[in-house]
Motif scaffolding. Sequence first.
Motif, PDB file in Angstrom:
ATOM      1  N   GLN A 179     -18.694 -14.375  15.009  1.00 56.91           N
ATOM      2  CA  GLN A 179     -19.208 -13.016  14.773  1.00 56.91           C
ATOM      3  C   GLN A 179     -19.625 -12.345  16.077  1.00 56.91           C
ATOM      4  O   GLN A 179     -20.260 -11.289  16.057  1.00 56.91           O
ATOM      5  CB  GLN A 179     -20.398 -13.057  13.802  1.00 56.91           C
ATOM      6  CG  GLN A 179     -20.001 -13.302  12.352  1.00 56.91           C
ATOM      7  CD  GLN A 179     -19.552 -14.749  12.124  1.00 56.91           C
ATOM      8  OE1 GLN A 179     -20.167 -15.680  12.661  1.00 56.91           O
ATOM      9  NE2 GLN A 179     -18.498 -14.911  11.330  1.00 56.91           N
ATOM     10  N   LEU A 180     -19.268 -12.958  17.209  1.00 56.90           N
ATOM     11  CA  LEU A 180     -19.568 -12.428  18.543  1.00 56.90           C
ATOM     12  C   LEU A 180     -21.065 -12.279  18.757  1.00 56.90           C
ATOM     13  O   LEU A 180     -21.539 -11.316  19.371  1.00 56.90           O
ATOM     14  CB  LEU A 180     -18.849 -11.091  18.766  1.00 56.90           C
ATOM     15  CG  LEU A 180     -17.320 -11.110  18.590  1.00 56.90           C
ATOM     16  CD1 LEU A 180     -16.720  -9.746  18.866  1.00 56.90           C
ATOM     17  CD2 LEU A 180     -16.699 -12.163  19.490  1.00 56.90           C
ATOM     18  N   PRO A 204     -26.163  -9.947  18.784  1.00 56.31           N
ATOM     19  CA  PRO A 204     -24.789  -9.483  19.023  1.00 56.31           C
ATOM     20  C   PRO A 204     -24.599  -9.104  20.492  1.00 56.31           C
ATOM     21  O   PRO A 204     -25.450  -8.441  21.085  1.00 56.31           O
ATOM     22  CB  PRO A 204     -24.636  -8.267  18.104  1.00 56.31           C
ATOM     23  CG  PRO A 204     -25.680  -8.448  17.055  1.00 56.31           C
ATOM     24  CD  PRO A 204     -26.834  -9.141  17.733  1.00 56.31           C
ATOM     25  N   SER A 206     -22.709  -6.976  21.715  1.00 55.92           N
ATOM     26  CA  SER A 206     -22.558  -5.531  21.878  1.00 55.92           C
ATOM     27  C   SER A 206     -23.893  -4.828  22.036  1.00 55.92           C
ATOM     28  O   SER A 206     -23.926  -3.677  22.498  1.00 55.92           O
ATOM     29  CB  SER A 206     -21.809  -4.944  20.676  1.00 55.92           C
ATOM     30  OG  SER A 206     -22.516  -5.222  19.470  1.00 55.92           O
ATOM     31  N   TYR A 214     -17.626  -1.429  25.482  1.00 52.71           N
ATOM     32  CA  TYR A 214     -17.506  -2.640  24.672  1.00 52.71           C
ATOM     33  C   TYR A 214     -16.312  -2.544  23.723  1.00 52.71           C
ATOM     34  O   TYR A 214     -15.471  -3.446  23.660  1.00 52.71           O
ATOM     35  CB  TYR A 214     -18.789  -2.873  23.881  1.00 52.71           C
ATOM     36  CG  TYR A 214     -18.689  -4.023  22.906  1.00 52.71           C
ATOM     37  CD1 TYR A 214     -18.756  -5.333  23.349  1.00 52.71           C
ATOM     38  CD2 TYR A 214     -18.474  -3.792  21.542  1.00 52.71           C
ATOM     39  CE1 TYR A 214     -18.637  -6.388  22.470  1.00 52.71           C
ATOM     40  CE2 TYR A 214     -18.357  -4.843  20.657  1.00 52.71           C
ATOM     41  CZ  TYR A 214     -18.439  -6.148  21.119  1.00 52.71           C
ATOM     42  OH  TYR A 214     -18.321  -7.185  20.251  1.00 52.71           O
ATOM     43  N   ALA A 215     -16.234  -1.454  22.965  1.00 51.77           N
ATOM     44  CA  ALA A 215     -15.183  -1.333  21.952  1.00 51.77           C
ATOM     45  C   ALA A 215     -13.798  -1.225  22.580  1.00 51.77           C
ATOM     46  O   ALA A 215     -12.821  -1.746  22.035  1.00 51.77           O
ATOM     47  CB  ALA A 215     -15.452  -0.121  21.064  1.00 51.77           C
ATOM     48  N   LYS A 219     -14.468  -6.049  23.458  1.00 51.42           N
ATOM     49  CA  LYS A 219     -14.222  -6.611  22.123  1.00 51.42           C
ATOM     50  C   LYS A 219     -12.780  -7.059  21.937  1.00 51.42           C
ATOM     51  O   LYS A 219     -12.534  -8.164  21.420  1.00 51.42           O
ATOM     52  CB  LYS A 219     -14.620  -5.595  21.047  1.00 51.42           C
ATOM     53  CG  LYS A 219     -14.526  -6.159  19.642  1.00 51.42           C
ATOM     54  CD  LYS A 219     -15.013  -5.156  18.606  1.00 51.42           C
ATOM     55  CE  LYS A 219     -14.919  -5.755  17.197  1.00 51.42           C
ATOM     56  NZ  LYS A 219     -15.395  -4.798  16.173  1.00 51.42           N
ATOM     57  N   LEU A 222     -12.434 -10.381  23.625  1.00 51.47           N
ATOM     58  CA  LEU A 222     -13.134 -11.457  22.912  1.00 51.47           C
ATOM     59  C   LEU A 222     -12.353 -11.893  21.678  1.00 51.47           C
ATOM     60  O   LEU A 222     -12.271 -13.100  21.375  1.00 51.47           O
ATOM     61  CB  LEU A 222     -14.531 -10.992  22.521  1.00 51.47           C
ATOM     62  CG  LEU A 222     -15.561 -10.917  23.652  1.00 51.47           C
ATOM     63  CD1 LEU A 222     -16.828 -10.234  23.167  1.00 51.47           C
ATOM     64  CD2 LEU A 222     -15.884 -12.319  24.169  1.00 51.47           C
ATOM     65  N   LEU A 223     -11.800 -10.948  20.949  1.00 48.81           N
ATOM     66  CA  LEU A 223     -11.026 -11.299  19.751  1.00 48.81           C
ATOM     67  C   LEU A 223      -9.783 -12.103  20.119  1.00 48.81           C
ATOM     68  O   LEU A 223      -9.403 -13.036  19.400  1.00 48.81           O
ATOM     69  CB  LEU A 223     -10.636 -10.028  18.996  1.00 48.81           C
ATOM     70  CG  LEU A 223     -11.806  -9.242  18.372  1.00 48.81           C
ATOM     71  CD1 LEU A 223     -11.298  -7.967  17.705  1.00 48.81           C
ATOM     72  CD2 LEU A 223     -12.559 -10.112  17.359  1.00 48.81           C
TER      73      LEU A 223
END
Length: 658
Positions: A179-180, A204, A206, A214-215, A219, A222-223
């Motif tokens: 879930q980061l 989190p 973020s 981040y987005a 992210k 990381l995914l």
Amino acid sequence: MLKYLVMGKNNFDSLKITVLLYCGDELFATEFCQEMMAHCPGCYLMHAGDLESVTQLLGAVKVDVVLVDGRRSSTLMARLKTVASEMEIPRWLSILALIDRQTEYETELELLACGADDFVCADQPLHVAIRFKELCRLQQVENLANEYNQLLTGQSSQLNLLQMAVDNSNIMIATLDHQLRIQMANESFLRFCRLEKSDMPGVPISDVVFAQKYASHVKPALLRALAGEDMCIQSLQALSHPQTPYLQLYFHPLRDAAEEIQGAVLILNNIDQLKSIENRYFQMSREFRTLLDGISDAITLIRADGSVAWGNRAAAEVLNTSVDELPQHLCCVTREINHPERLFCESCLIQQCLTSGEKAMGLLEAPDGRRLGVKVFPLLDDTKKVTGMIRVVADITEAMQLRNEANQSSRLAALGELAAGVAHEINNPNGLLSINNEFLNDICWEMLDELSTVGSSEATFSGFTLDELRHELPLLFSNNRAATGSIRRIVEDLKQFTRREQSQYEHLDVNAVVLAAHRLVANSVKKATHSFAVYYAEDLPPVLGSFQGLEQVIINLLMNACQALPDPSQKISVKTEWDEAGQRVKVWVCDTGRGISAQDLEKIFDPFFTTKREDGGTGLGLAVSSRIIKEHGGFLHYDSQPGQGTSVCVSLPVGELL
């Protein structure tokens, strides 16, 4: 003292153990050892009948099990205990007391009090072997436990050191779940995120770093790490932390022992200082590049294999390519210009420098006629080995022209001084010869008339009769007049060669100069060619100069053109024009005559050089003309090829003289 190496094959073949039998009964000891031979083939069995032998064996051999004969008393056990305490022998694996059915209970208690660990029946050797096997297994378990304990202790110490190294590192490290959310992080990461250890788990990622990026950047990386990829972001500006504007990010999947992905590892490296150095390097690189590109000389960095590593803009122009394409070229400027089909040029300066490790120099002539000076400097490492070279190619055409002009000016100056003296010394006797020639002419004619009246017609004078003298004397005196006249003209040319008239300069019309010169030589031009044309440019700006001097130059060029025509069918043309870009007035004198060879073209401005010596040429015409034009701040340019005629350009600046 007896030693028995028990041999045999049964279920105890793999049993390896050292046994000391302490027994005073030799017969019993022999029988017991023989019975054990069938059960413990891998055991090393020793027998000691007295205390001295026991002491020697314990001091020399590591014993695993001690068997003590305790069937009738505990005396031997007590003695063994005393010896062991005195010798400070490390405790062996086990002390077993041999008993039988007749051993009394009180004796058994005494054996235990003296240090016996257990009892075995002396008449049951199989049970003794089983007991040995159990002791061996116990020893193996204990050894494994010790090794495991040492391993755990070492790993714990290494983990502690690793944890300390990670916590003390400036590199920020954190582990994230699926879930980061942050699970673990080192001290550097906590300081960067301004978190306490107690607040860290479950936060989190973020919420603590990267803000708007981040987005879009973090992210997705990381995914992909959670999907099993290793990712890297080389430079990211962390807007939420102005004091650390640039970060280097690494993303790695976090796997367990079964290679299952349990999360991701996030590594942050503060590269703010590195980025600052990089920006400074790029700035200095641009400044250095600008500086080198501003140098007119072609500068090239050559690798040891002869390929071009780098070059400035002038180097690209020399090789007729772009700066970006320079690394695709070879080093040899000679081969590139003159012989592109060759792998290496002849007398290659690069090869000379690479071989000798010293500076190499040479001259090169480009196809367009430019003269290039080439210098190659070696780049040496600590072992004096050539690792590369710097080549500098300079266009020295103008410098060589200036040097040649300086040499010529020096020669002309010396010649001018000589000419001034020679003109003065020759002019006076030549004038006397001219006067005397006319005086002798009158005397000779009067003498001839007088001789004719006295009737001496048959007399001879130096082999000539009076009639012959009347015919020859006019020719002789005419030749004398021509010779003195030729000397006078040469003297006038020498005077003109050394004369300076800049103080008489005025603004004048070049078209008027050309028109006046044409009028003076119109008769010679008419005899030399049937095709003559003059083109006058309109609205020519005035030129500051000497009308008489420029007129003399145009006359000289027109006479040279006339003398260059083999027949009247050839053409002569004169044209004036205004060069607005160069701010110059130009006069072109062109002919379609014989032309001039390249060898002679280099010498035409040298004083006394002429190709018309047999026709009375003195070789001073162009030397004087060149000097006059240079005094006007201009230049003479000749373009000629044998059989294709000659074009001469007189270029004069507009405005004040330099």
